[in-house]
Motif scaffolding. Sequence first.
Motif, short mmCIF file in Angstrom:
data_model
loop_
_atom_site.label_atom_id
_atom_site.label_comp_id
_atom_site.label_asym_id
_atom_site.label_seq_id
_atom_site.Cartn_x
_atom_site.Cartn_y
_atom_site.Cartn_z
N PRO A 156 -0.01 62.71 154.05
CA PRO A 156 -0.85 62.61 152.85
C PRO A 156 -2.02 63.60 152.81
O PRO A 156 -2.58 63.86 151.73
CB PRO A 156 -1.36 61.17 152.89
CG PRO A 156 -1.23 60.73 154.31
CD PRO A 156 -0.08 61.50 154.89
N GLU A 174 -8.19 56.54 144.54
CA GLU A 174 -7.29 57.57 145.06
C GLU A 174 -7.21 58.76 144.08
O GLU A 174 -7.16 59.91 144.51
CB GLU A 174 -5.90 56.95 145.29
CG GLU A 174 -4.90 57.87 145.95
CD GLU A 174 -5.12 58.09 147.46
OE1 GLU A 174 -6.05 57.49 148.04
OE2 GLU A 174 -4.37 58.89 148.04
N MET A 207 -8.07 62.78 144.61
CA MET A 207 -7.15 63.87 144.27
C MET A 207 -7.78 64.85 143.28
O MET A 207 -7.63 66.07 143.43
CB MET A 207 -5.86 63.29 143.65
CG MET A 207 -5.03 62.42 144.56
SD MET A 207 -4.50 63.31 146.04
CE MET A 207 -5.46 62.51 147.30
N SER A 238 -1.24 61.58 143.98
CA SER A 238 -1.33 61.26 145.40
C SER A 238 0.05 61.03 146.02
O SER A 238 0.81 60.19 145.55
CB SER A 238 -2.18 59.99 145.56
OG SER A 238 -1.96 59.39 146.80
#
Lengths: 178, 423
Positions: B165, B50, B54, B140
């Motif tokens: 998101p 993740e 990002m 995130s």
Amino acid sequence: MGDRSISGLKACIASLDKIIGPVVEKSGDTLAREQLALMSKYLSFLTERLDYSRGRERFELHQYIVMGNEILAILGRANINHQELAASIESAQTSLSKPEAAAEELDRVGVSLRATISFIARGLIQAENKIRKEIESVIHHRSKSIFELRRAWFKPLAWEADQNAVPDLEKLLYGTAR
Amino acid sequence: MVEVQSIAGKILPKPSLFYPAEIENAKHWRDAPDDQRIEKIRQAFPVEDEFDLMLTRKMKRRSLGSYQLPTLSEMSGYVRSFLNDHVKGKYSISNEAWLTGGASKLQFGFTLHWNDPGRGESSDDVVVRMEPAESLNATSRRREFQIIRAMKDVVPVPKTFWMDPEGKWFPEPAIVYGFVKGTTKPSSDQQRVSGTGTKFPPELRAILGPQFTEHLAAIHTFDWSNADLSAFNKPEVGTKDASIWQLNRARRVWEEDRSEDLPVVEYVANWLEDNMPILDHASVLHGDYRSGNFLFDEASSQITGWLDWERCYIGDRHRDLAWVTTSLFGNFAEDGKTPLVCGLVPEQQFLDDYQRISGLFIDPKRLHYFRVLNTYQLVVSCLSSTYRVVRLGKSHQDILLAIVEGAVYPNASDLLKILEEGC
């Protein structure tokens, strides 16, 4: 004509604090209020530091030249001829010896010297242990005075819990308070 | 690139990747990175999946220009568009306002009047927590939403509502959660920027201090195995994975954002790689556990909410413990010489109480390692990311981030001291 930047900055601070501040306070805009205080703080910091900018640049460059020379000596004892480092040191030394050297010139030679030392430092993880330890020790100890100077530089921003422990900028730059 | 030459057959090893910093007035490649460099840095410093997304997103969007804070009416429009797709039935909103707090994310508050499926007609004070174009930490919102939801019965946290998101409804990724009443500091205190160095009077410390320790123990002993934490990589006990990801994240940020080369950063990164501990227990870590990131009720002195979970990950508890004891976040008791962690508890008492409550052992060697890692990370982000964001005008808090540069050098000096002290 004399440089009137500091007077101009002080006028900006007065305008922010005395004229704009009360209006923003009444507006109830919390983000604007917070940022106004930070702007005033940053401008006050600049006002206090502007006169010392050149001295700081030259002080740091000198420290990196010392660091570079000590690393060069370690490499020399190990029969490693590091021409790039030698050239960076020489350029930096030449610029530093010129009282009239412009800020951009000092920045350019300083950036090059720091990059060369950093490149060497990053590669040390695979180097012979003795050379690695010696060079890392030089970087460690020679960085102390650079960080002391920068702590002194940023003292007006009051980041440290014990402000009395922060070194005095004038003492570091000139050996004594002016 | 620097070339290394040798005589007598000896050469100095070269790093596999090193992009030097540029002079201030030059055009910087880091201001508009191309895909090839982005990919090379990605490959050199593997991080959690993740975070990889990002950080890559950050670099790919860097050349898009400076940030423009939405107006209140624009933000209200985004909120309505979002709620139209997430609230069944009629709703209305009121009291829209920007909120302060934090050095990196935007916070927009409003009151939502709606028919909550679980409660019926309700009015909730709600916060939209949203990215600016680029911030101090490329983190995130999905992770933050997941961990706050997972923590709801563990420590006080905001009630989670929804998330965006990918920034489908809002201009940037966002989460929507409940407003928590409380304050980060006593009304008498003049703290440093971003809640650091808060001074709590002794009577308040006596009540907040134990909660502060208990909550950290609760987070670290939380059984996360059944929680929905799909945006987190789970490190195996007995490996160095969690620490490698953390070190690589800082190294990657340094390579992506920096404005100047600092030889100390390179040598400390090598030290961290050489001394990485093996994970003995995988805990949820808050990531930024300190005063300034919890709210408390001034009347009852009870902690009402833990905020700012963006640096949360699963890893070694010593990372949070070392963070809590960072001198930047602390101050001294009335005697002027007793250091208080986060202005709340004498350090040894904090560590002793934590061990007793959590049942988790504190290893001085690991604690030392994470003190070095944390301080290194602070130097990296406060020197490199703040500069890049301010240079490119990427956030609503550029002036605050410009001031944050002053935090680099107390930390850099501490870093040298911590290394000298050893464990």
